[in-house]
Design a protein around this motif. Sequence first.
Motif, short mmCIF file in Angstrom:
data_model
loop_
_atom_site.label_atom_id
_atom_site.label_comp_id
_atom_site.label_asym_id
_atom_site.label_seq_id
_atom_site.Cartn_x
_atom_site.Cartn_y
_atom_site.Cartn_z
N VAL A 40 0.87 -1.26 0.05
CA VAL A 40 0.04 0.00 -0.04
C VAL A 40 0.87 1.15 -0.06
CG1 VAL A 40 -1.80 1.50 1.37
CG2 VAL A 40 -1.96 -1.06 0.95
N ALA A 41 1.80 1.11 0.84
CA ALA A 41 2.77 2.23 0.82
C ALA A 41 3.58 2.73 -0.39
CB ALA A 41 3.90 2.16 2.13
N LYS A 42 3.54 1.67 -1.29
CA LYS A 42 4.41 1.84 -2.74
C LYS A 42 3.54 2.82 -3.55
CE LYS A 42 6.54 -2.65 -3.10
NZ LYS A 42 6.44 -3.85 -3.92
N GLY A 43 2.16 2.98 -3.21
CA GLY A 43 1.34 3.72 -4.06
C GLY A 43 1.81 5.16 -4.26
N GLY A 99 -18.93 1.88 -6.61
CA GLY A 99 -18.15 3.08 -7.10
C GLY A 99 -17.00 3.27 -6.63
N LEU A 100 -16.80 3.22 -5.41
CA LEU A 100 -15.40 3.08 -4.68
C LEU A 100 -14.45 2.28 -5.44
CD1 LEU A 100 -16.21 3.54 -1.16
CD2 LEU A 100 -15.39 5.16 -2.75
N TYR A 101 -15.15 0.83 -5.56
CA TYR A 101 -14.32 -0.24 -6.26
C TYR A 101 -13.84 0.00 -7.59
CZ TYR A 101 -13.55 -4.65 -8.84
OH TYR A 101 -13.04 -5.52 -9.86
N LEU A 102 -14.78 0.46 -8.31
CA LEU A 102 -14.36 1.05 -9.85
C LEU A 102 -13.27 2.05 -9.81
CD1 LEU A 102 -17.63 1.20 -11.69
CD2 LEU A 102 -16.05 -0.44 -11.92
N VAL A 103 -13.56 3.12 -8.84
CA VAL A 103 -12.32 4.33 -8.83
C VAL A 103 -10.95 3.67 -8.67
CG1 VAL A 103 -11.69 6.17 -7.65
CG2 VAL A 103 -13.97 6.00 -8.47
N MET A 104 -11.09 2.76 -7.66
CA MET A 104 -9.68 2.23 -6.94
C MET A 104 -9.16 1.09 -8.16
SD MET A 104 -7.56 2.52 -4.89
CE MET A 104 -7.53 2.67 -2.99
N ASN A 105 -10.08 0.29 -8.71
CA ASN A 105 -9.53 -0.98 -9.33
C ASN A 105 -9.34 -0.43 -11.20
OD1 ASN A 105 -9.05 -3.23 -7.51
ND2 ASN A 105 -10.85 -2.19 -6.72
N ALA A 106 -10.33 0.37 -11.57
CA ALA A 106 -10.38 0.84 -12.98
C ALA A 106 -9.60 2.14 -13.07
CB ALA A 106 -11.81 0.91 -13.21
N VAL A 108 -7.25 3.96 -10.39
CA VAL A 108 -6.13 4.17 -9.28
C VAL A 108 -4.99 3.26 -9.62
CG1 VAL A 108 -5.33 4.43 -7.09
CG2 VAL A 108 -7.19 5.79 -7.56
N LEU A 109 -5.32 2.04 -9.45
CA LEU A 109 -4.39 0.89 -9.73
C LEU A 109 -3.88 0.75 -10.81
CD1 LEU A 109 -5.94 -1.88 -7.29
CD2 LEU A 109 -4.00 -0.09 -6.59
N PRO A 110 -4.54 0.80 -12.00
CA PRO A 110 -3.79 0.62 -13.36
C PRO A 110 -3.24 1.76 -13.74
CG PRO A 110 -6.33 0.28 -13.52
CD PRO A 110 -6.09 0.72 -12.18
N LEU A 111 -3.57 3.09 -13.00
CA LEU A 111 -2.44 4.17 -13.50
C LEU A 111 -1.10 4.17 -12.66
CD1 LEU A 111 -4.93 7.47 -13.39
CD2 LEU A 111 -3.73 6.31 -15.32
N GLY A 114 -0.23 -0.20 -13.20
CA GLY A 114 -0.35 -0.97 -14.56
C GLY A 114 -1.14 -2.18 -14.32
N ALA A 115 -2.22 -2.37 -13.13
CA ALA A 115 -2.89 -3.40 -13.03
C ALA A 115 -4.15 -3.41 -13.95
CB ALA A 115 -3.69 -3.48 -11.64
N PRO A 116 -4.33 -4.74 -14.52
CA PRO A 116 -5.25 -4.78 -15.71
C PRO A 116 -6.89 -4.56 -14.90
CG PRO A 116 -4.54 -6.91 -15.14
CD PRO A 116 -3.71 -6.18 -14.16
N PHE A 117 -7.69 -4.06 -15.76
CA PHE A 117 -8.90 -4.04 -15.32
C PHE A 117 -9.92 -4.09 -16.52
CE2 PHE A 117 -13.06 -2.00 -14.62
CZ PHE A 117 -13.45 -2.75 -13.40
N PRO A 118 -10.74 -5.18 -16.54
CA PRO A 118 -11.28 -5.82 -15.37
C PRO A 118 -10.11 -6.97 -15.18
CG PRO A 118 -12.38 -6.45 -17.21
CD PRO A 118 -11.85 -5.40 -17.57
N PRO A 119 -10.02 -7.28 -13.80
CA PRO A 119 -9.13 -8.48 -13.60
C PRO A 119 -9.15 -9.67 -14.38
CG PRO A 119 -10.28 -8.09 -11.77
CD PRO A 119 -10.89 -7.08 -12.61
N PRO A 120 -7.99 -10.23 -14.73
CA PRO A 120 -8.26 -11.67 -15.45
C PRO A 120 -8.65 -12.76 -14.51
CG PRO A 120 -6.11 -10.93 -15.27
CD PRO A 120 -6.78 -9.76 -14.76
N ASP A 121 -8.40 -12.66 -13.37
CA ASP A 121 -8.98 -13.67 -12.25
C ASP A 121 -10.22 -12.97 -11.72
OD1 ASP A 121 -9.21 -15.10 -10.06
OD2 ASP A 121 -7.25 -15.44 -9.55
N LEU A 122 -11.11 -13.45 -12.06
CA LEU A 122 -12.69 -12.99 -11.45
C LEU A 122 -12.55 -13.23 -9.78
CD1 LEU A 122 -14.96 -13.76 -14.19
CD2 LEU A 122 -13.60 -11.66 -13.58
N VAL A 123 -12.08 -14.26 -9.40
CA VAL A 123 -11.97 -14.44 -7.74
C VAL A 123 -11.16 -13.07 -7.38
CG1 VAL A 123 -11.23 -15.73 -6.23
CG2 VAL A 123 -12.31 -16.97 -7.97
N LYS A 124 -10.20 -13.00 -7.82
CA LYS A 124 -9.55 -11.85 -7.24
C LYS A 124 -10.31 -10.38 -7.07
CE LYS A 124 -4.57 -13.15 -7.58
NZ LYS A 124 -3.32 -13.31 -8.07
N GLY A 125 -10.87 -10.39 -8.54
CA GLY A 125 -11.85 -9.19 -8.60
C GLY A 125 -12.87 -9.18 -7.46
#
Length: 149
Positions: A40-43, A99-106, A108-111, A114-125
């Motif tokens: 988390v601190a790496k962000g 909405g929070l999930y979308l902001v964070m995962n679609a 913040v994390l991709p920017l 470089g995390a992919p969205f949607p995540p390739p692993d639906l369980v992790k999503g």
Amino acid sequence: MARRSPALFAWLLCGTLDICYAAVWSVFAGSDPGKMLRGVAKGPFGDGAGEWGLGGALAGLATHYAIMAAMIVVWFAAVRRMPALREPWWLNGTIYGFGLYLVMNAIVLPLRFGAPFPPPDLVKGAVALFPHIFFIGLPLAWLTRKDPV
């Protein structure tokens, strides 16, 4: 007698529920909470924060609660401006959490990582979606469903 602060309570409750979930999940995933917090601190602090030991974990915890503060402030501001968000609280809380999930995962994390969205692993999503709804959106909506904030 000091006036209670609903926003402070919501921040502590939601932040603690969410970080405890992340810590438990990190153990189940074969890692440890310290490594998760350093991630988390790496962000905001860069990839080197992953090597900071306890300091990196504390920086990650502070980062987590700073992000949570933003989430809480946005909800409280929205409820003040749009009291209709109070009912049905369960639906609006679910929508806010999603909405929070979308902001964070679609966004913040991709920017940042470089995390992919949607995540390739639906369980992790689903693992990432669950706390946004059940530990942030729904508690916030429930806490603000009746009383003025």
